[in-house]
Scaffold this active site. Structure first.
Site, PDB file in Angstrom:
ATOM      1  N   ILE A  38     -16.320   8.355  36.235  1.00 32.77           N
ATOM      2  CA  ILE A  38     -17.198   9.440  35.811  1.00 32.77           C
ATOM      3  C   ILE A  38     -16.336  10.576  35.244  1.00 32.77           C
ATOM      4  O   ILE A  38     -16.681  11.732  35.279  1.00 32.77           O
ATOM      5  CB  ILE A  38     -18.126   9.894  36.952  1.00 32.77           C
ATOM      6  N   TRP A  39     -15.139  10.175  34.770  1.00 35.32           N
ATOM      7  CA  TRP A  39     -14.243  11.071  34.017  1.00 35.32           C
ATOM      8  C   TRP A  39     -13.717  12.246  34.840  1.00 35.32           C
ATOM      9  O   TRP A  39     -13.577  13.353  34.322  1.00 35.32           O
ATOM     10  CB  TRP A  39     -14.942  11.579  32.754  1.00 35.32           C
ATOM     11  N   HIS A  40     -13.419  12.023  36.105  1.00 38.45           N
ATOM     12  CA  HIS A  40     -12.831  13.079  36.926  1.00 38.45           C
ATOM     13  C   HIS A  40     -11.316  12.890  37.029  1.00 38.45           C
ATOM     14  O   HIS A  40     -10.724  13.097  38.089  1.00 38.45           O
ATOM     15  CB  HIS A  40     -13.446  13.070  38.338  1.00 38.45           C
ATOM     16  N   TYR A  41     -10.693  12.504  35.943  1.00 36.79           N
ATOM     17  CA  TYR A  41      -9.255  12.246  35.957  1.00 36.79           C
ATOM     18  C   TYR A  41      -8.493  13.506  36.373  1.00 36.79           C
ATOM     19  O   TYR A  41      -8.791  14.607  35.915  1.00 36.79           O
ATOM     20  CB  TYR A  41      -8.760  11.829  34.566  1.00 36.79           C
ATOM     21  N   HIS A  42      -7.473  13.338  37.216  1.00 41.61           N
ATOM     22  CA  HIS A  42      -6.624  14.460  37.592  1.00 41.61           C
ATOM     23  C   HIS A  42      -5.272  13.943  38.065  1.00 41.61           C
ATOM     24  O   HIS A  42      -5.098  12.762  38.323  1.00 41.61           O
ATOM     25  CB  HIS A  42      -7.284  15.327  38.672  1.00 41.61           C
TER      26      HIS A  42
END
Length: 417
Positions: free
Chosen positions: A350-354
């Site tokens: 869900i594109w929460h890249y970190h």
């Protein structure tokens, strides 16, 4: 600006079901991430108008900002004559493919600030000569500064979805209600995506899987024929799998982490990223708990009364959910027998890249790149964790905080002088 949403009927049934299965207390409308069930904010006002981060520019001074719309930075330039490498500018490419150099002024307070995101920033650092020795050596990149932590600790909040069958038309609703469990599992829901074949595009999980699938085709190979073949594969999916809605479960603060590696020296080509979803057993167990909770929500009287469906079995729900999932992970025959296998095979982003440029390892507490001068990173690559809900607000606040901090220090130095 964030507004209070008008709760859709589907979301109301979902809220009652969450409370019924024990995700309590009910915290009402709130921005806080607290245990229990709540209604979150929306970007749409009561007139249906969508408000975006671009509105923040209305408070800015346009004379103080120059934006090169079609410019893409290729690498950061360094002066290596001193004791520490000092950023002095960047090389960028314009819309015609011509390269240019942009240099900082002689004012020592000017600096290069990287905001390329959790994937783009570690890639940019390595292409500029800052990173693990083996990573730079394999592509013959001249080393400016050795830092073995660049590209390490990459993480993403994994998400899985469970299909909700319905025998009645349901209105389209994006996420409004969320249940937050004490173990860090977020339970959310979306609906109304089976009214037409193309409405599948609106669903968070399906859309992310589609984008992930399309991104596996290298940019130069994304010909009209390749894209049409991709669309055909999507349309060949069983249509009945998309009549109804989805319960989504996401893992906040995942322990599992991975790494980023360069594929080549072309900034336009995506690097290789491994997130190691569910590598840590605690993350996998939380996913299993989330799937069980999602099944209970769907089986609750509030949801069955609303959907006008008989209470479905867990195996039936998982069977339909596997059909609806379109990631590229090979499915196993025991997906509906083992919740652990179901989690691994149906995970989507869900594109929460970190991560990739953590504080204390790549940057200092002021987000300045360790071992360098005049180079700072302000984006999610510095985060050790990402919120269970959309991280956009967190990133915006980060930018605001660092901007104010930098300006105050500059003014303080000027006043002192």
């Amino acid at each position: 600006m964030i507004h209070q949403p008008k709760l859709a009927q589907w979301q109301g049934a979902f809220k009652d079901s969450l409370l019924d299965v024990g995700v309590s207390p009910y915290n009402g409308f709130t921005y806080d991430h607290i245990h229990g069930t709540k209604v979150g904010g929306t970007l749409f006002d009561r007139f249906g108008r969508r408000h975006t981060a671009a509105e923040l520019l209305a408070s800015a001074n346009p004379k103080m900002l120059t934006v090169l719309v079609y410019a893409t930075v290729q690498k950061v330039l360094f002066d290596q004559t001193g004791r520490r490498s000092t950023a002095m500018g960047v090389i960028f490419k314009d819309e015609n493919g011509n390269q240019h150099q942009a240099f900082l002024t002689n004012n020592r307070r000017s600096e290069v600030i990287l905001s390329c995101g959790a994937i783009g920033t570690p890639q940019m650092l390595m292409l500029s000569g800052i990173g693990p020795k083996a990573e730079l050596d394999k592509l013959n990149i001249s080393m400016v500064l050795r830092n073995e932590f660049v590209g390490k600790g990459m993480a993403d909040n994994p998400m899985n979805s469970v299909f909700v069958p319905t025998n009645r038309p349901v209105e389209q609703s994006l996420i409004q209600t969320v249940g937050i469990t004490k173990t860090g599992v977020y339970i959310e829901s979306s609906s109304g995506f089976g009214q037409s074949q193309d409405s599948i595009r609106c669903h968070h999980g399906i859309l992310s899987a589609e984008i992930g699938q399309l991104s596996t085709i290298p940019p130069k190979q994304r010909t009209p024929e390749a894209i049409q073949a991709f669309i055909k594969r999507k349309r060949d999916l069983p249509h009945e799998a998309f009549k109804g809605g989805f319960i989504l479960e996401k893992i906040a603060r995942p322990i599992s982490t991975g790494h980023l590696n360069l594929v080549n020296t072309n900034i336009d080509d995506n690097p290789s990223v491994t997130f190691n979803y569910f590598h840590h057993p605690h993350d996998l167990q939380r996913c299993v708990d989330g799937i069980r909770m999602a099944a209970k929500v769907i089986q609750s009287k509030h949801f069955t009364n609303f959907t006008r469906c008989d209470k479905p079995t867990v195996e039936k729900l998982l069977n339909m959910s596997v059909k609806a999932n379109i990631n590229l992970i090979p499915k196993h025959t025991n997906d509906t027998k083992s919740l652990e296998q179901f989690c691994k095979d149906t995970v989507i982003t869900i594109w929460h890249y970190h991560g990739g440029c953590h504080v204390g390892k790549v940057v200092d507490p002021d987000l300045k790149v360790l071992g360098t001068n005049r180079l700072r990173i302000v984006d999610g690559s510095t985060f050790n964790e990402s919120p269970g809900t959309n991280p956009q607000g967190t990133v915006l606040m980060m930018g605001r905080y660092m901007g104010v901090k930098i300006l105050r220090r500059r003014l303080g130095k000027a006043a002192h002088v």
